[in-house]
Scaffold this motif. Structure first.
Motif, mmCIF file in Angstrom:
data_model
loop_
_atom_site.group_PDB
_atom_site.id
_atom_site.type_symbol
_atom_site.label_atom_id
_atom_site.label_comp_id
_atom_site.label_asym_id
_atom_site.label_seq_id
_atom_site.Cartn_x
_atom_site.Cartn_y
_atom_site.Cartn_z
ATOM 1 N N THR A 119 0.805 -1.227 0.000
ATOM 2 C CA THR A 119 0.000 0.000 0.000
ATOM 3 C C THR A 119 0.840 1.279 0.000
ATOM 4 O O THR A 119 0.452 2.268 -0.615
ATOM 5 N N ASN A 120 1.973 1.261 0.683
ATOM 6 C CA ASN A 120 2.774 2.486 0.799
ATOM 7 C C ASN A 120 3.972 2.506 -0.136
ATOM 8 O O ASN A 120 4.170 3.456 -0.891
ATOM 9 N N ILE A 121 4.786 1.449 -0.069
ATOM 10 C CA ILE A 121 6.066 1.490 -0.775
ATOM 11 C C ILE A 121 5.883 1.316 -2.282
ATOM 12 O O ILE A 121 6.401 2.122 -3.070
ATOM 13 N N VAL A 122 5.143 0.287 -2.712
ATOM 14 C CA VAL A 122 4.944 0.074 -4.153
ATOM 15 C C VAL A 122 4.226 1.268 -4.774
ATOM 16 O O VAL A 122 4.638 1.786 -5.824
ATOM 17 N N LYS A 123 3.170 1.722 -4.126
ATOM 18 C CA LYS A 123 2.426 2.869 -4.643
ATOM 19 C C LYS A 123 3.302 4.116 -4.656
ATOM 20 O O LYS A 123 3.281 4.896 -5.617
ATOM 21 N N GLY A 124 4.098 4.298 -3.589
ATOM 22 C CA GLY A 124 4.974 5.464 -3.522
ATOM 23 C C GLY A 124 6.037 5.456 -4.602
ATOM 24 O O GLY A 124 6.361 6.504 -5.177
ATOM 25 N N LEU A 125 6.606 4.280 -4.894
ATOM 26 C CA LEU A 125 7.612 4.189 -5.959
ATOM 27 C C LEU A 125 7.026 4.589 -7.309
ATOM 28 O O LEU A 125 7.685 5.261 -8.113
ATOM 29 N N ARG A 126 5.782 4.197 -7.552
ATOM 30 C CA ARG A 126 5.130 4.562 -8.821
ATOM 31 C C ARG A 126 4.912 6.071 -8.908
ATOM 32 O O ARG A 126 5.115 6.688 -9.956
ATOM 33 N N ILE A 127 4.503 6.667 -7.784
ATOM 34 C CA ILE A 127 4.269 8.110 -7.761
ATOM 35 C C ILE A 127 5.573 8.869 -7.983
ATOM 36 O O ILE A 127 5.636 9.833 -8.750
ATOM 37 N N VAL A 128 6.646 8.430 -7.304
ATOM 38 C CA VAL A 128 7.936 9.108 -7.446
ATOM 39 C C VAL A 128 8.451 8.997 -8.870
ATOM 40 O O VAL A 128 8.949 9.970 -9.451
ATOM 41 N N THR A 129 8.335 7.821 -9.470
ATOM 42 C CA THR A 129 8.804 7.633 -10.844
ATOM 43 C C THR A 129 8.023 8.490 -11.822
ATOM 44 O O THR A 129 8.599 9.109 -12.730
ATOM 45 N N ALA A 130 6.704 8.551 -11.629
ATOM 46 C CA ALA A 130 5.862 9.362 -12.519
ATOM 47 C C ALA A 130 5.952 10.846 -12.204
ATOM 48 O O ALA A 130 5.630 11.686 -13.051
#
Length: 206
Positions: free
Chosen positions: A112-123
């Motif tokens: 919920t936090n890390i995978v989603k956060g990585l996608r947000i940071v990359t985008a």
């Protein structure tokens, strides 16, 4: 045979947990400077956010085999719990049940936090409309999370995940200690019973 199987299942739990703690430790220098370190002068803080952002983008751009290995290791830990909780004893229900709850909390934080956060940071989709502004000054959309807050959330998630995994190790160590203590007490009781039995037999002979 049961003890050997139990030890192997513990191995399947402890090894993935230590593996994940190693990954989190490698990210700790980035997280520490974002969460707790106050740089001097204050305007140099942006350097640490940029370093963490670049680090996260690099992680997310890793080859697919990296994420597959990670997921296999997660599954290995779950396999260890399933093995230990198959026909569980009272001690297993207490220690392994609590360990499994913590382990699943870690998996949930990861998804919920890390995978989603990585996608947000990359985008780079921080805040409304994909803005990368860190403070959101002058914006009416205060409820959106900005760049710095998003990076802090990811760093804090790593810290929470580390604490959860340490909890798993503590519970497994507690189970090992309790089992050793129980075995020692049973051995002592058997020794005392054997001595009493020999004493009675010697009296009968006399």
């Amino acid at each position: 045979m049961g003890a050997k199987s139990n030890s192997f299942a513990t191995f399947l739990i402890v090894c993935p947990t230590c593996f994940f703690l190693g990954i989190l430790f490698s990210s700790f220098p980035y997280d520490y400077n974002v969460l707790w370190h106050v740089p001097q002068p204050p305007d140099s803080r942006e350097v640490y956010f940029s370093l963490l952002e670049d680090h996260l983008k690099f992680l997310h751009a890793s080859p697919p085999i990296i994420s597959r290995i990670l997921h296999i290791v997660i599954g290995t830990g779950l396999l260890g719990f399933i093995t230990k909780l198959y026909k569980p004893s009272e001690a297993n229900m207490l220690f392994d049940g609590a360990s499994l709850v913590l382990y699943m909390c870690g998996v949930i934080v990861y998804i919920t936090n890390i995978v989603k956060g990585l996608r947000i940071v990359t985008a780079g989709t921080y805040g409304p409309g994909g803005s990368t502004e860190s403070d959101g000054a002058g914006s009416d959309d205060a409820e959106y999370v900005g760049r710095e807050d998003s990076l802090r959330v990811l760093a804090a998630s790593n810290t929470i995940l580390a604490l959860v995994l340490v909890g798993v190790l503590v519970l497994q160590a507690g189970q090992w200690y309790a089992q050793r203590k129980e075995d020692a007490e049973i051995a002592e009781m058997d020794r005392v019973a054997e001595e009493k039995k020999k004493g009675k037999e010697s009296k009968k002979r006399q």
